[in-house]
Each structure stands twice: as structure tokens, then as C-alpha cells.
Scaffold this active site. Structure first.
Site, mmCIF file in Angstrom:
data_model
loop_
_atom_site.group_PDB
_atom_site.id
_atom_site.type_symbol
_atom_site.label_atom_id
_atom_site.label_comp_id
_atom_site.label_asym_id
_atom_site.label_seq_id
_atom_site.Cartn_x
_atom_site.Cartn_y
_atom_site.Cartn_z
ATOM 1 N N CYS A 235 2.057 -8.587 -11.839
ATOM 2 C CA CYS A 235 2.674 -7.348 -12.311
ATOM 3 C C CYS A 235 2.163 -6.934 -13.696
ATOM 4 O O CYS A 235 2.161 -5.746 -14.035
ATOM 5 C CB CYS A 235 4.192 -7.484 -12.323
ATOM 6 S SG CYS A 235 4.901 -7.712 -10.669
ATOM 7 N N ASP B 8 -1.864 -0.443 6.156
ATOM 8 C CA ASP B 8 -2.109 -1.840 6.499
ATOM 9 C C ASP B 8 -1.081 -2.717 5.786
ATOM 10 O O ASP B 8 -0.176 -2.214 5.127
ATOM 11 C CB ASP B 8 -3.534 -2.251 6.109
ATOM 12 C CG ASP B 8 -3.640 -2.532 4.629
ATOM 13 O OD1 ASP B 8 -2.963 -1.818 3.853
ATOM 14 O OD2 ASP B 8 -4.358 -3.448 4.225
ATOM 15 N N GLU C 257 -14.162 -3.244 9.419
ATOM 16 C CA GLU C 257 -12.726 -3.101 9.666
ATOM 17 C C GLU C 257 -12.244 -4.036 10.769
ATOM 18 O O GLU C 257 -11.172 -4.627 10.661
ATOM 19 C CB GLU C 257 -12.389 -1.646 10.007
ATOM 20 C CG GLU C 257 -12.428 -0.705 8.818
ATOM 21 C CD GLU C 257 -11.519 -1.142 7.688
ATOM 22 O OE1 GLU C 257 -10.478 -1.770 7.948
ATOM 23 O OE2 GLU C 257 -11.850 -0.855 6.522
ATOM 24 N N CYS D 191 -0.429 -4.349 -13.381
ATOM 25 C CA CYS D 191 -0.145 -3.226 -12.475
ATOM 26 C C CYS D 191 -0.116 -1.888 -13.217
ATOM 27 O O CYS D 191 0.588 -1.742 -14.215
ATOM 28 C CB CYS D 191 1.182 -3.440 -11.769
ATOM 29 S SG CYS D 191 1.538 -2.137 -10.575
ATOM 30 N N TYR E 297 -4.080 1.526 12.652
ATOM 31 C CA TYR E 297 -4.642 1.256 11.331
ATOM 32 C C TYR E 297 -6.142 1.494 11.295
ATOM 33 O O TYR E 297 -6.660 2.214 10.429
ATOM 34 C CB TYR E 297 -4.359 -0.188 10.863
ATOM 35 C CG TYR E 297 -5.321 -0.557 9.769
ATOM 36 C CD1 TYR E 297 -5.153 -0.038 8.497
ATOM 37 C CD2 TYR E 297 -6.465 -1.311 10.036
ATOM 38 C CE1 TYR E 297 -6.081 -0.281 7.492
ATOM 39 C CE2 TYR E 297 -7.399 -1.561 9.046
ATOM 40 C CZ TYR E 297 -7.200 -1.048 7.776
ATOM 41 O OH TYR E 297 -8.128 -1.261 6.807
ATOM 42 N N CYS F 173 -0.798 -6.428 -6.368
ATOM 43 C CA CYS F 173 0.526 -6.484 -5.742
ATOM 44 C C CYS F 173 0.448 -7.400 -4.514
ATOM 45 O O CYS F 173 0.718 -6.985 -3.391
ATOM 46 C CB CYS F 173 0.970 -5.074 -5.356
ATOM 47 S SG CYS F 173 2.729 -4.921 -4.980
ATOM 48 N N CYS G 275 7.864 1.068 -10.804
ATOM 49 C CA CYS G 275 8.113 0.202 -9.646
ATOM 50 C C CYS G 275 9.610 -0.087 -9.458
ATOM 51 O O CYS G 275 10.259 -0.681 -10.323
ATOM 52 C CB CYS G 275 7.358 -1.113 -9.803
ATOM 53 S SG CYS G 275 7.587 -2.238 -8.401
#
Length: 296
Positions: free
Chosen positions: A205, A143, A42, A208, A125, A198, A214
Site C-alpha cells: 500500500c 481479471d 493471454e 499505491c 476475459y 495491490c 482506497c
DNA sequence: TAGCCGTGGTT
DNA sequence: TAACCAAGGCT
């Protein structure tokens, strides 16, 4: 705290299903990955692409499989092993994390969000990410990927605001599945959707799983309408100068003379300012004999 | 809080 | 090709 939309599952279920099929096989997501391995990943992934983190993370895990192993070495070794990941203060803070975990937490990465948040280099985060990914807790993990997905999916705009708002946090929390392990899987799933589908520049798209839900797509994908989102060219900046100076020390076996630093940047005023900054940050140690070294 | 903090791939 | 972007944090 916003109430959960009655149709939250409209978004969560397709994305969870999509993740089951399309998640990348990243080593820090492997079943055996320790909380320490996840914490290191991370920190390294802050503002740094996965592809560049992978090899360095592997080396770190072999060399320092536990916080105690890293804490036993000088902080300068962490800076050296950071390589060219960028933002080397992260290496220093990760070393400080290892020391704090070893000395104050029995060598175990804390599972509490508040305790994690108090460690050096761990902000909102990263604390949520470690609590969620390593300990399967229920947290809003917000994030840049998640912020962008929620902005498009629910707010109908191409990009989220420059700085995180309370409304975004409330929105993210309202979507969290109730069951903690499911919430943890949801957190990584939305993040992955933002990373792979995305995306910021040219979203895919067609791939997606929630295209039909959306808001941004429904509105005809209007272009971002706001102030410029970035700035700051790199060439000629103090940042570039700092990078050059620190690279000299990373590649040297031991302390270096001042002339060895001077040759990598021609402007003496900027060079001295950058060196002073590195020293102030604890990334460079000025020795009594006039030479310079990575910190001990 | 806006500006600072690295580096390299992508468009 | 220059600008944009990448699992942020700190002051």
C-alpha cells in the site's frame, strides 16, 4: 449499466500516471507485438505467472509467428511445446484457435469481441483483453487482478466474490474512460497495479497511487470475512496423475507402450481413469497397435 | 454453478 | 510446511 461516477478520474488518472512510470517491459506489450502474439500470451497467462510464461512464449513466437504456422502442425506439437505451463488443454484450444483463424478469418486474429469470444478457449476475459490490448478498443477487462483492485478501492473489502457478479461488471464499465485508446491503457494499467502493488497476500500500500482514495484502506484494511477461498490439494489427485502421464508423452519422440505409462503411477484404477480422461479430452491418442501418442 | 483442469514459487 | 496463489474456461 451504472452511470459513471462523476469522480471516476480520481481513480483513473493516478493509476494511468503510475503505469507510465512502473509498467513492466513485457514483450507482448512491445509496439510491434502482433494480435496473434498478444492472443498467445493471454492464453498462456491464464492461471500461470508471467515468469513461467516468458520463455515458452518466446519459443512459440519464433516457431509459430502466425496462426497459419501453428495450424499447419499437428495439435500434439502444440501440447509438446506447451511444456510445463500446466492446464495443457489450453494448448489444444490454442491450436484449434489457430485453425479457426486460418480457415474462417483469413489468417487474421478477429478484432470483434463477439467473434473472439466464440473461439475455443477464449472466454469473457480473454476476448476483452485481446480486443483491448491488440486493437485498442473500449472494454471492461475484468481479471483476478482488476477484480481485487476494484473490491478494495471501491467496495472496501479485501477480496472480490468467488465468482464474478453483474455488479462488478457494471462497476468496471462505469470507470472506463470514454476515449477507446485511453480505456485500453486504463485496462492494462489497473491490471498491472493489481499484479505489482495491490497483490493478493501482502499488498504494498505504501507504493499505491490511489491509497488516499482506497475504501479498504480507509476502513482499516479489515481481513476477509467469508468462506474459505480455495481448496484442493494436489498430491494424489487425478490432476497430478494426468500430468505425469502426459509428461511421458511429451518427452518421448514418438508413440509409447502402455508399460511406459504404467510406471509413473502406482494405483491402476486412478491411472486408467486419468488416461481415459486425457483421451476424452483429445490430449492423448490411443493407437490401433495398443500404443499411445500425442494427438495428430 | 460448482467442480474440474497443472505446475511451481511464495508465505 | 502446508496452504495459498497465478492475465480463466468449460461443462
Amino acid at each position: 449499466m451504472t452511470a459513471a461516477p462523476p469522480n471516476a478520474a480520481r481513480y483513473t488518472e493516478p493509476i494511468l500516471g503510475w503505469y507510465d512510470e512502473h509498467a513492466r517491459d513485457l514483450p507482448w506489450r512491445a509496439p510491434g507485438a502482433t494480435p496473434w502474439a498478444i492472443l498467445v500470451s493471454e492464453i498462456m497467462l491464464q492461471q500461470t505467472p508471467v515468469a513461467r510464461v516468458l520463455p515458452v512464449w518466446q519459443q512459440w513466437m519464433e516457431r509459430w509467428p502466425t496462426p497459419a504456422a501453428l495450424a499447419a502442425e499437428p495439435s500434439g506439437e502444440a501440447v509438446r511445446a506447451w511444456g510445463r505451463l500446466g492446464y495443457p488443454r489450453r494448448a489444444l484450444r490454442l491450436h484449434a484457435c489457430a485453425v479457426a483463424i486460418t480457415e474462417q478469418h483469413g489468417g487474421q486474429v478477429p478484432s470483434s469481441y463477439d467473434v473472439l469470444r466464440a473461439l475455443p478457449g477464449i472466454g469473457a476475459y480473454t476476448a476483452a483483453a485481446v480486443a483491448s490490448f491488440a486493437y485498442r478498443q473500449r472494454h471492461a477487462v475484468l481479471d483476478t487482478n482488476v477484480r481485487r483492485v476494484l473490491a478494495r478501492l471501491l467496495t472496501g473489502v479485501e477480496y472480490p466474490p468467488k465468482s464474478q457478479t453483474a455488479a462488478e461488471v457494471a462497476l468496471a464499465e462505469s470507470l472506463l474512460p470514454h476515449d477507446p485508446p485511453t480505456a485500453a491503457r486504463w485496462a492494462v494499467a489497473v491490471m498491472e497495479l493489481g499484479a505489482l502493488v495491490c497483490t493478493a497476500r501482502t499488498p504494498r500500500c505504501v507504493d499505491c497511487p490511489v491509497l488516499s482514495s482506497c475504501a479498504w484502506h480507509r476502513a482499516g484494511r479489515p481481513a476477509y470475512d467469508g468462506p474459505p477461498r480455495r481448496g484442493q490439494t494436489y498430491a494424489g489427485t487425478d490432476r497430478q496423475c494426468r500430468g505425469r502421464l502426459l509428461a511421458v508423452l511429451r518427452h518421448a519422440d514418438g508413440p509409447v507402450d502402455k508399460p511406459a505409462l504404467d510406471v509413473v503411477w502406482s494405483d491402476p484404477v486412478q491411472r486408467e481413469r486419468a488416461l481415459d480422461g486425457l483421451i476424452a479430452d483429445g490430449l492423448v491418442d490411443p493407437l490401433d497397435d495398443g500404443r499411445y501418442a500425442l494427438p495428430s
